[in-house]
Write an enzyme that holds these catalytic residues in place. Structure first.
Site, short mmCIF file in Angstrom:
data_model
loop_
_atom_site.label_atom_id
_atom_site.label_comp_id
_atom_site.label_asym_id
_atom_site.label_seq_id
_atom_site.Cartn_x
_atom_site.Cartn_y
_atom_site.Cartn_z
N ASP A 143 0.65 -1.21 -0.15
CA ASP A 143 0.06 0.01 -0.21
C ASP A 143 0.82 1.39 -0.08
O ASP A 143 1.97 1.07 0.47
CB ASP A 143 -1.00 -0.09 1.20
N ASP A 177 -6.90 -1.49 -4.56
CA ASP A 177 -8.24 -1.12 -3.50
C ASP A 177 -9.02 0.03 -4.39
O ASP A 177 -10.16 -0.20 -4.04
CB ASP A 177 -7.50 -0.75 -2.08
#
Length: 206
Positions: A143, A177
């Site tokens: 991330d 995401d």
């Protein structure tokens, strides 16, 4: 939107997602960050589990999660193929394609990153490392997108939370995401167009 365009969309998202993750892994140390704007940062973190950093406890928790994701992606893929076969709306096909691409992007991390990269702790990771940090099916999801739209201390008069440091929006996420969120958002906000009634479907076909 048809099946071919959906596949192109999936490939483009997967390419952008993986290029961004590989770049971060090979240029950033874990928890290193760059402030682009006051409300946007590139912050490298690794997620061992589900959304929001949640984990399945136990020795086989990570393996179970990865296998579940693999089963889920097969179901999403069939949903996309079946919807295209039934001439579903472009919004539905686009939404499913976004969800599929996002899920696949994070699956690639979970399945392969553990055997491709070495550790990012206090160093930038090496791709195709001689001593990788994990094993097959035990990779960590990369991330890097952080949007702390507001960061500061809450008013002291607030009960319990008063005077405490607060960040909105706190989660760190990635391109995959984002694709999943957009796909789910399309299904929610354009529900009637994504899932038209039987009469509307017959009218569109005729």
């Amino acid at each position: 939107m048809n099946l071919k365009k959906s596949i192109v969309l999936i490939v483009v998202i997967l390419f952008i997602d993986q290029i961004s993750k590989i770049y971060i892994k090979t240029h950033f140390q874990l928890h290193e960050e760059i402030e682009v704007f006051s409300w946007f940062r590139i912050l490298f973190v690794e997620n061992e589990g589900m959304a929001w950093g949640a984990k399945i406890p136990g020795q086989y928790g990570k393996l179970f999660l990865t296998l579940f994701r693999l089963v889920a992606i097969v179901g999403i893929g069939y949903w996309l193929w079946d919807s295209a076969r039934k001439h579903a709306s472009g919004i539905l096909l686009g939404a499913i394609a976004l969800i599929f691409a996002g899920a696949m992007g994070n699956i690639i991390d979970s399945v392969f990153y553990g055997i491709i990269f070495d550790s990012s702790m206090q160093q930038t990771a090496t791709m195709f490392a001689e001593e990788p940090y994990g094993t097959l099916f035990h990779g960590k999801v990369v991330d890097m997108l952080s949007f702390p739209l507001f960061e500061g201390y809450l008013p002291s008069w607030l009960p319990y939370w008063g005077g405490k440091h607060f960040t909105f929006f706190d989660p760190v996420f990635n391109i995959a995401d984002t694709a999943i969120s957009f796909g789910v958002g399309l299904l929610i906000f354009f529900n009637k167009k994504a899932f038209p009634t039987k009469d509307k479907v017959e009218t569109q076909i005729s």
